[in-house]
Design a protein around this motif. Sequence first.
Motif, PDB file in Angstrom:
ATOM      1  N   THR A  14     -46.007 -11.478  19.998  1.00  0.00           N
ATOM      2  CA  THR A  14     -46.396 -10.059  20.023  1.00  0.00           C
ATOM      3  C   THR A  14     -45.892  -9.327  21.270  1.00  0.00           C
ATOM      4  O   THR A  14     -46.317  -8.198  21.531  1.00  0.00           O
ATOM      5  CB  THR A  14     -47.931  -9.962  19.925  1.00  0.00           C
ATOM      6  OG1 THR A  14     -48.501 -10.921  20.818  1.00  0.00           O
ATOM      7  CG2 THR A  14     -48.409 -10.238  18.508  1.00  0.00           C
ATOM      8  N   GLY A  15     -45.025  -9.967  22.048  1.00  0.00           N
ATOM      9  CA  GLY A  15     -44.403  -9.259  23.188  1.00  0.00           C
ATOM     10  C   GLY A  15     -45.169  -9.449  24.489  1.00  0.00           C
ATOM     11  O   GLY A  15     -45.883 -10.435  24.679  1.00  0.00           O
ATOM     12  N   GLY A  16     -44.978  -8.506  25.410  1.00  0.00           N
ATOM     13  CA  GLY A  16     -45.763  -8.508  26.652  1.00  0.00           C
ATOM     14  C   GLY A  16     -45.068  -9.010  27.892  1.00  0.00           C
ATOM     15  O   GLY A  16     -45.639  -8.962  28.997  1.00  0.00           O
ATOM     16  N   GLY A  34     -54.839   0.379  20.027  1.00  0.00           N
ATOM     17  CA  GLY A  34     -54.448   1.003  18.744  1.00  0.00           C
ATOM     18  C   GLY A  34     -55.081   0.288  17.562  1.00  0.00           C
ATOM     19  O   GLY A  34     -54.559   0.303  16.447  1.00  0.00           O
ATOM     20  N   SER A  35     -56.235  -0.365  17.835  1.00  0.00           N
ATOM     21  CA  SER A  35     -56.853  -1.191  16.789  1.00  0.00           C
ATOM     22  C   SER A  35     -57.909  -0.408  16.024  1.00  0.00           C
ATOM     23  O   SER A  35     -59.079  -0.351  16.424  1.00  0.00           O
ATOM     24  CB  SER A  35     -57.468  -2.441  17.417  1.00  0.00           C
ATOM     25  OG  SER A  35     -56.438  -3.294  17.851  1.00  0.00           O
ATOM     26  N   ASN A  36     -57.487   0.196  14.951  1.00  0.00           N
ATOM     27  CA  ASN A  36     -58.404   0.849  14.011  1.00  0.00           C
ATOM     28  C   ASN A  36     -57.741   0.821  12.633  1.00  0.00           C
ATOM     29  O   ASN A  36     -56.701   0.179  12.451  1.00  0.00           O
ATOM     30  CB  ASN A  36     -58.754   2.279  14.469  1.00  0.00           C
ATOM     31  CG  ASN A  36     -57.538   3.189  14.517  1.00  0.00           C
ATOM     32  OD1 ASN A  36     -56.456   2.825  14.057  1.00  0.00           O
ATOM     33  ND2 ASN A  36     -57.710   4.369  15.083  1.00  0.00           N
ATOM     34  N   THR A  85     -52.227 -13.982  18.358  1.00  0.00           N
ATOM     35  CA  THR A  85     -53.143 -13.627  19.438  1.00  0.00           C
ATOM     36  C   THR A  85     -54.177 -12.635  18.914  1.00  0.00           C
ATOM     37  O   THR A  85     -53.826 -11.676  18.229  1.00  0.00           O
ATOM     38  CB  THR A  85     -52.369 -12.949  20.589  1.00  0.00           C
ATOM     39  OG1 THR A  85     -51.236 -13.748  20.920  1.00  0.00           O
ATOM     40  CG2 THR A  85     -53.252 -12.772  21.810  1.00  0.00           C
ATOM     41  N   SER A  86     -55.436 -12.862  19.276  1.00  0.00           N
ATOM     42  CA  SER A  86     -56.494 -11.969  18.819  1.00  0.00           C
ATOM     43  C   SER A  86     -57.140 -11.309  20.036  1.00  0.00           C
ATOM     44  O   SER A  86     -57.833 -11.959  20.811  1.00  0.00           O
ATOM     45  CB  SER A  86     -57.522 -12.798  18.031  1.00  0.00           C
ATOM     46  OG  SER A  86     -58.169 -12.040  17.063  1.00  0.00           O
ATOM     47  N   GLY A  87     -56.850 -10.016  20.228  1.00  0.00           N
ATOM     48  CA  GLY A  87     -57.392  -9.279  21.377  1.00  0.00           C
ATOM     49  C   GLY A  87     -58.287  -8.158  20.892  1.00  0.00           C
ATOM     50  O   GLY A  87     -59.434  -8.375  20.496  1.00  0.00           O
ATOM     51  N   SER A 113     -51.481  -2.834  30.892  1.00  0.00           N
ATOM     52  CA  SER A 113     -51.506  -2.740  29.427  1.00  0.00           C
ATOM     53  C   SER A 113     -50.130  -2.517  28.802  1.00  0.00           C
ATOM     54  O   SER A 113     -49.432  -1.546  29.115  1.00  0.00           O
ATOM     55  CB  SER A 113     -52.439  -1.588  29.044  1.00  0.00           C
ATOM     56  OG  SER A 113     -52.270  -1.255  27.691  1.00  0.00           O
ATOM     57  N   ASN A 114     -49.784  -3.411  27.859  1.00  0.00           N
ATOM     58  CA  ASN A 114     -48.556  -3.222  27.077  1.00  0.00           C
ATOM     59  C   ASN A 114     -48.737  -2.066  26.106  1.00  0.00           C
ATOM     60  O   ASN A 114     -47.804  -1.326  25.815  1.00  0.00           O
ATOM     61  CB  ASN A 114     -48.237  -4.493  26.283  1.00  0.00           C
ATOM     62  CG  ASN A 114     -48.034  -5.687  27.178  1.00  0.00           C
ATOM     63  OD1 ASN A 114     -47.147  -5.679  28.021  1.00  0.00           O
ATOM     64  ND2 ASN A 114     -48.866  -6.706  27.027  1.00  0.00           N
ATOM     65  N   HIS A 115     -49.956  -1.976  25.602  1.00  0.00           N
ATOM     66  CA  HIS A 115     -50.255  -0.889  24.650  1.00  0.00           C
ATOM     67  C   HIS A 115     -50.048   0.479  25.305  1.00  0.00           C
ATOM     68  O   HIS A 115     -49.493   1.399  24.679  1.00  0.00           O
ATOM     69  CB  HIS A 115     -51.693  -1.047  24.144  1.00  0.00           C
ATOM     70  CG  HIS A 115     -52.221   0.157  23.469  1.00  0.00           C
ATOM     71  ND1 HIS A 115     -51.729   0.592  22.251  1.00  0.00           N
ATOM     72  CD2 HIS A 115     -53.169   1.050  23.826  1.00  0.00           C
ATOM     73  CE1 HIS A 115     -52.364   1.708  21.900  1.00  0.00           C
ATOM     74  NE2 HIS A 115     -53.239   2.003  22.831  1.00  0.00           N
TER      75      HIS A 115
HETATM   76  C1  PLP Z   1     -48.407  -8.651  24.115  1.00  0.00           C
HETATM   77  C2  PLP Z   1     -49.660  -8.528  23.340  1.00  0.00           C
HETATM   78  N1  PLP Z   1     -49.970  -9.464  22.436  1.00  0.00           N
HETATM   79  C3  PLP Z   1     -51.118  -9.415  21.731  1.00  0.00           C
HETATM   80  C4  PLP Z   1     -52.021  -8.408  21.915  1.00  0.00           C
HETATM   81  C5  PLP Z   1     -53.284  -8.428  21.133  1.00  0.00           C
HETATM   82  O1  PLP Z   1     -53.171  -7.633  19.998  1.00  0.00           O
HETATM   83  P1  PLP Z   1     -54.459  -6.910  19.433  1.00  0.00           P
HETATM   84  O2  PLP Z   1     -54.992  -6.057  20.536  1.00  0.00           O
HETATM   85  O3  PLP Z   1     -53.961  -6.168  18.260  1.00  0.00           O
HETATM   86  O4  PLP Z   1     -55.434  -7.967  19.072  1.00  0.00           O
HETATM   87  C6  PLP Z   1     -51.745  -7.391  22.844  1.00  0.00           C
HETATM   88  C7  PLP Z   1     -52.713  -6.307  23.072  1.00  0.00           C
HETATM   89  O5  PLP Z   1     -52.609  -5.503  23.947  1.00  0.00           O
HETATM   90  C8  PLP Z   1     -50.541  -7.447  23.579  1.00  0.00           C
HETATM   91  O6  PLP Z   1     -50.216  -6.512  24.487  1.00  0.00           O
END
Ligand code: PLP
Length: 338
Positions: free
Chosen positions: A317-319, A158-160, A191-193, A76-78
């Motif tokens: 969004t990184g990762g 952190g999605s709230n 990206t939609s996670g 997890s990046n989060h």
């Molecule tokens: C690199 C990266 N991009 C996109 C997302 C997806 O973002 P979200 O969880 O806000 O939909 C995540 C979630 O962990 C992530 O780590």
Amino acid sequence: MDLSIFPRRRYYQGPTPIEKLERLSRIWDGPNIFMKRDDTLGAAFGGNKTRKLEFLVAEAIQQGCDTLITCGAVQSNHCRLTLATAVKEGMKCRLVLEERVPGSYHPQSSGNNFLFHLLGVETVTVVPGGTNLMEVMEKEAVKVADLGRKAYIIPTGGSNEVGDLGYMVCAQEMIRQSFDMGITFHKIVVTSGSGGTHSGLLLGLRAYHYDVPVIGISINRKSESEKDLLQGIINKTIAKLDLDITIPREDILVFDEYVGEGYSRPTQAMVDAVDLVAKTEGILLDPVYTGKCMSGLIDLIKKGYFKKGENVLFLHTGGAPSLYAYLPIFYEKFAQNQ
Ligand SMILES: Cc1ncc(COP(=O)(O)O)c(C=O)c1O
């Protein structure tokens, strides 16, 4: 709408850049592809969670908490970013890792797992896929209380309605940058996670009367269930901000064709997309999120979804740290290229 009324810590300087990807755009003679570089956000290796954590950690501090507890997948990046912000604030951090793919947790594996330890995680609790993560985190919070400390629980990704504020700030940045650059963005691809990035961005744009379509590429759920998730977060954020606005279901756009066999499971299109962007633009995407999202953007370009000359903004969004946990599949690709 005044977001400054909410407590916020700062983990990055100024707006993240928007770059035109000239070489990538030229390949298809289709839309102009731009990229917003949220991979350059602050905290360890950056990425979208940094924006959400500015508001989440600030709320934790406001509530007098000294420990952050959060959860995520084994790479997890989060989790990495929550831990990095905890370190910066002099807080402790406990992680609950969900082994969504059986056998995927290796205590000494590379990528984000290595960084959890380098950044000094307090505890790592590994649970099987499908476990009720909130329950496990609540148990951790009790353990923290038993030590005479106070924990703040951050939900998946952190999605709230608090984390959403981070992406409403991003919407403000994009609108300003579009004006400053003199460029109209006709579509945004994201990206939609766990949903906070997509929902916060969409709500932020609409709250500022900016009508650009926001196209979510799901990396986990079927579109209808991702839309339910997004709608739920949006409604809570609208209530928190007391906004006089509704986001109709048809404004929530999600494609689910690029998930492959499931969350974090590589697809050939993802490998090809990560490889292509690295070799044409020198930009590193990641295997779980932005690589699949880019594979979606590329497929939609090939299918003529975007008009020639349209300006399409891809949110990076990184990762990239999790690339190191996927070496064999990339080496296979390099061998084919030789
Ligand atoms: C690199 C990266 N991009 C996109 C997302 C997806 O973002 P979200 O969880 O806000 O939909 C995540 C979630 O962990 C992530 O780590």
